[in-house]
Design a protein around this motif. Structure first.
Motif, PDB file in Angstrom:
ATOM      1  N   UNK A  34       0.824  -1.205   0.000  1.00  0.00           N
ATOM      2  CA  UNK A  34       0.000   0.000   0.000  1.00  0.00           C
ATOM      3  C   UNK A  34       0.860   1.258   0.000  1.00  0.00           C
ATOM      4  N   UNK A  35       1.942   1.229   0.759  1.00  0.00           N
ATOM      5  CA  UNK A  35       2.840   2.389   0.825  1.00  0.00           C
ATOM      6  C   UNK A  35       3.438   2.680  -0.557  1.00  0.00           C
ATOM      7  N   UNK A  52       3.512   5.896  -5.561  1.00  0.00           N
ATOM      8  CA  UNK A  52       3.404   6.023  -7.018  1.00  0.00           C
ATOM      9  C   UNK A  52       2.303   7.015  -7.390  1.00  0.00           C
ATOM     10  N   UNK A  53       1.189   6.944  -6.705  1.00  0.00           N
ATOM     11  CA  UNK A  53       0.070   7.857  -7.007  1.00  0.00           C
ATOM     12  C   UNK A  53       0.465   9.311  -6.748  1.00  0.00           C
ATOM     13  N   UNK A  88      10.030   1.476  -7.033  1.00  0.00           N
ATOM     14  CA  UNK A  88       8.710   1.092  -7.534  1.00  0.00           C
ATOM     15  C   UNK A  88       8.213   2.089  -8.583  1.00  0.00           C
ATOM     16  N   UNK A  89       8.405   3.369  -8.320  1.00  0.00           N
ATOM     17  CA  UNK A  89       8.001   4.381  -9.302  1.00  0.00           C
ATOM     18  C   UNK A  89       8.742   4.160 -10.620  1.00  0.00           C
ATOM     19  N   UNK A 137       7.742  11.287 -17.771  1.00  0.00           N
ATOM     20  CA  UNK A 137       8.189  12.191 -16.693  1.00  0.00           C
ATOM     21  C   UNK A 137       8.619  11.380 -15.475  1.00  0.00           C
ATOM     22  N   UNK A 138       7.838  10.372 -15.145  1.00  0.00           N
ATOM     23  CA  UNK A 138       8.112   9.575 -13.948  1.00  0.00           C
ATOM     24  C   UNK A 138       9.393   8.746 -14.087  1.00  0.00           C
TER      25      UNK A 138
END
Length: 785
Positions: free
Chosen positions: A3-4, A9-10, A297-298, A326-327
């Motif tokens: 979840x973290x 990422x969001x 993760x991103x 961009x990410x």
């Protein structure tokens, strides 16, 4: 943790969406055009000088291709342009890789110091420096910093990775990326060090930085590039991606389990390497571990989102095209700071986040045709395919200039030097692309991608035509590294092919013909001699003599056959003596039982003596050369045999004794180095080489021979019986003094690389093509048997 990571990422996605909307607004209202037009006019005044008619031609005369590493650096220095060239190049690296603002006094001081140091290295006499990416150069740097063992570890890792990169992938590009990442991590480590740091702490940080850099850098060839390649099937890619995602989400690399695809061996190797790398990173950042996993993760997920896009899908929105870019472009650099557990730096984080897409758009522009061919979805390939069907699509080239304007004025607060460097880099990228695809293709591309404002596009194209001094050192270095790696690979393949071809020729002439005298004594000696010669010998000495004789000195191949035979006969005879029970008492040689095991000790002794004198007989038959030269060769060879006997006697007399390093060096040279020396000096004698040249070859042989002996000692401890073709552990069993017993494995490896460096450096004194000897030296220290 799941979840973290999803939450992180969001949040990153929201930030990227905000950034993209900001850029979109500037494209819509064209606000970037008047701002950049003014910037470019200022840039033009500083970078495009008006030449008088005659000085225009004289100033350009003789300028080498900017990709010609050595000549281009010399030309820049000669014309007084090197300082500015290095200043803008290093400043750019501080912005891109270190996320620095160029108006910081500390950054300015660091840049000046780096430029001065780099200039000092680049302007050295070529004879006083080693190739910048060579193993010798790398080891010397490690030696200077006291981290030789770390560098030895790294060189072995790079060699292993290189040998396991599938042929379907670009091995040189993969190696370059890995080296670049290690360099990038090391820049952060060194930048974060205090000037007054204690030497032991510095060594520790450098060691960790190299290992962390390798551990992170490994993801590029073995995750990013592998998933982008055609090596894995679609099913394998899905299985592999699931494995990587699970590692990041759980913080632990899962077991590989069964692999159903055709790449099981490759995946097992990669899984093992990545698992070790993952654990090393995780264990070296206890304080900021979550930050690493969030950035990882991103980076991974944005790559995955981008990778699964299908160029045949014409319905992607602008947001879907650009936000993952961009990410991934920002997180790839942000993750470096988390890898080394650097303290949080909001200025770095913000600059790096906004900067990433600038580089990514430039790279995607340069690679658009390759990407189009492979079906990859990038802003440029998608626009190429759908611009005439989708009026809503944002022109990525126009977005690129919008990013530049935003960086200069909203991120770097209109800093003049930043403006000059970013614009120079942009113009340089366009010039390189034009050179790569040709003028006509470039015009075609610019017609399609030109910004909507014709006047602004005209200004850009004028800069591309007229700007001259816009080259950057990192581009030169990248081109040079790729060229060097490709040349190294080609030369290595040629080296191995040549060794095999010459070895086969030598093997054909080595067997000794039996006489027809019917002697019961002679026959078993000839049989034993041929038995020993038929073993799987490397034939390095006669092969080396052939290459030096034929390719360096131009001797006739057929004329030097007796010399080649004499070298192998003498060497094989010495091995028979070495293996005797009274000496080393070896049971296996060249993968087979030794001569005294197959026959008996007496026959072995006689066979060794027989081969030694057959060598002299062959030398005496060199009848196409000057008699004086042949006599000199025989005298030299006899002296070598005498000294080799002394070396073996030293070895036997040293059993159970602790030798000094000096004594061991001397003994090794007599036992091993002299045989190498003979393979170089004997053809040189026949060719009438100068004494100074022969002295340089002798120095090379001294260091190469000791390096060979150290590697032998290491293999006796660490080697594989099947690969070696002889028993391991014989030195300890015989109570021999070796480099390993005196120095230990770690310091023995340091000594080997020290002699490697000395040998490579002395080759610069030899006025011949020494590529073969360089690769022979690489073979000596990297061999497994």
């Amino acid at each position: 943790m799941n979840e973290e990571l999803i939450t992180s990422y969001r949040l990153a996605e929201q930030k990227a969406a905000y950034y993209f909307n900001l850029l979109s607004e500037q494209i819509t209202d064209k606000s970037y055009i008047p701002v950049l037009t003014k910037d470019i006019k200022t840039w033009k005044q500083n970078n495009i000088r008006q030449y008088r008619f005659l000085s225009f031609f004289s100033g350009r005369k003789g300028k080498p291709d900017s990709r010609d590493y050595q000549n281009y650096i010399q030309w820049l220095n000669y014309t007084g342009k090197l300082d500015n060239y290095l200043d803008r190049s290093i400043s750019y690296i501080f912005m891109r890789d270190l996320g620095k603002a160029l108006d910081s006094p500390r950054t300015k001081e660091r840049i000046q110091r780096t430029v001065a140091s780099l200039k000092n290295y680049l302007t050295k006499n070529p004879r006083e420096k080693t190739e910048i990416f060579s193993m010798a150069s790398l080891y010397r740097i490690g030696q200077k910093e006291g981290i030789e063992s770390t560098i030895i570890w790294l060189m072995q890792k790079l060699k292993t990775v290189s040998s396991n990169i599938p042929k379907e992938m670009d091995a040189e590009q993969a190696q370059r990326k890995l080296i670049k990442i290690i360099g990038g991590v090391m820049m952060h480590v060194m930048e974060d060090m205090e000037d007054e740091i204690l030497s032991q702490e510095r060594m520790k940080k450098l060691d960790e930085g190299i290992r962390l850099g390798y551990s992170y850098g490994l993801t590029y060839p073995f995750i990013d590039d592998l998933l982008d390649s055609t090596v894995l099937s679609a099913k394998e890619k899905g299985q592999y991606s699931d494995l990587m995602r699970a590692a990041i989400m759980t913080g632990s690399v899962p077991e590989l389990g069964e692999w159903s695809g055709s790449n099981a061996d490759l995946i097992r190797f990669i899984h093992s390497e990545l698992r070790d790398a993952f654990e090393y990173i995780k264990n070296h950042q206890p304080e900021r571990r979550n930050n690493f996993f969030e950035q990882a993760y991103v980076f991974f997920y944005s790559q995955e989102v981008d990778r699964i896009k299908d160029l045949s899908n014409e319905n992607y929105t602008n947001e879907e095209i650009y936000i993952p870019v961009i990410l991934k472009s920002s997180s790839s650099r942000l993750i470096v700071r988390s890898v080394i557990s650097a303290p949080i730096d909001e200025g770095f984080d913000n600059r790096t986040f906004f900067y990433g897409i600038y580089n990514q758009l430039a790279d995607d522009f340069a690679d658009m045709f390759d990407d189009m061919k492979s079906g990859s979805v990038t802003p440029y390939t998608y626009y190429l395919k759908y611009h005439d069907k989708r009026a809503d699509l944002i022109n990525p080239f126009e977005l690129y200039w919008t990013v530049i304007s935003n960086l200069i004025h909203n991120v770097y607060e209109s800093d003049k030097k930043t403006c000059e460097i970013i614009l120079g880099r942009a113009i340089n990228g366009l010039k390189r692309f034009k050179e790569k695809v040709g003028t006509e293709k470039y015009k075609e591309v610019m017609t399609l991608f030109a910004p909507a404002n014709p006047k602004f596009n005209k200004i850009i194209q004028r800069m591309v035509r007229k700007a001259d001094d816009v080259d950057f050192f990192d581009k030169l270095l990248r081109d040079h590294m790729i060229t060097m790696l490709k040349n190294e690979r080609r030369e290595q393949e040629d080296f191995l092919d040549k060794i095999e071809a010459v070895r086969n020729e030598i093997n054909d002439v080595l067997p000794i013909t039996k006489t027809n005298l019917g002697s019961l004594i002679e026959e078993p000696i000839v049989e034993a001699a041929n038995y020993s010669l038929e073993g799987d010998g490397k034939r390095l000495r006669p092969i080396t003599a052939w290459v030096i004789g034929v390719e360096a000195y131009g001797l006739e191949s057929s004329a030097i056959v007796p010399m080649l035979k004499s070298l192998e006969y003498a060497h094989t005879g010495s091995l028979i003596f070495d293996d005797l029970p009274a000496q080393d008492n070896a049971a296996i040689r060249r993968g087979r039982p030794t001569v005294h095991e197959v026959y008996n000790v007496a026959i072995a002794e006689l066979t060794g003596l027989f081969l030694t004198h057959k060598a002299v007989e062959e030398q005496a038959s060199l009848d196409t050369f000057e008699p004086k030269a042949v006599l000199q060769l025989i005298q030299y060879s006899a002296q070598v045999t005498v000294d080799m006997c002394r070396g073996q006697a030293m070895d036997l007399g040293s059993k159970g004794k602790q030798l000094t390093l000096e004594q061991l060096n001397m003994m090794s040279f007599y036992k091993t180095g002299l045989a190498f020396e003979a393979s170089l000096i004997m053809p040189a004698i026949l060719a009438g080489a100068k004494e100074s040249e022969m002295q340089a070859l002798k120095k090379f042989a001294y260091h190469a021979g000791i390096a060979f002996q150290i590697k032998d000692d290491l293999l006796d401890v660490e080697g594989d019986l099947e690969l070696l073709g002889k028993s391991v552990g014989k030195d300890a069993e015989n109570n021999n003094s070796t480099f390993v017993s005196i120095l230990g494995s770690a310091d023995a490896k340091k000594a080997m690389w020290e002699h490697y460096c000395f040998a490579l450096e002395v080759l610069q004194e030899v006025p011949r093509n020494t590529a073969f000897l360089k690769h022979l030296l690489n073979y000596i220290v990297n061999r497994e048997h």
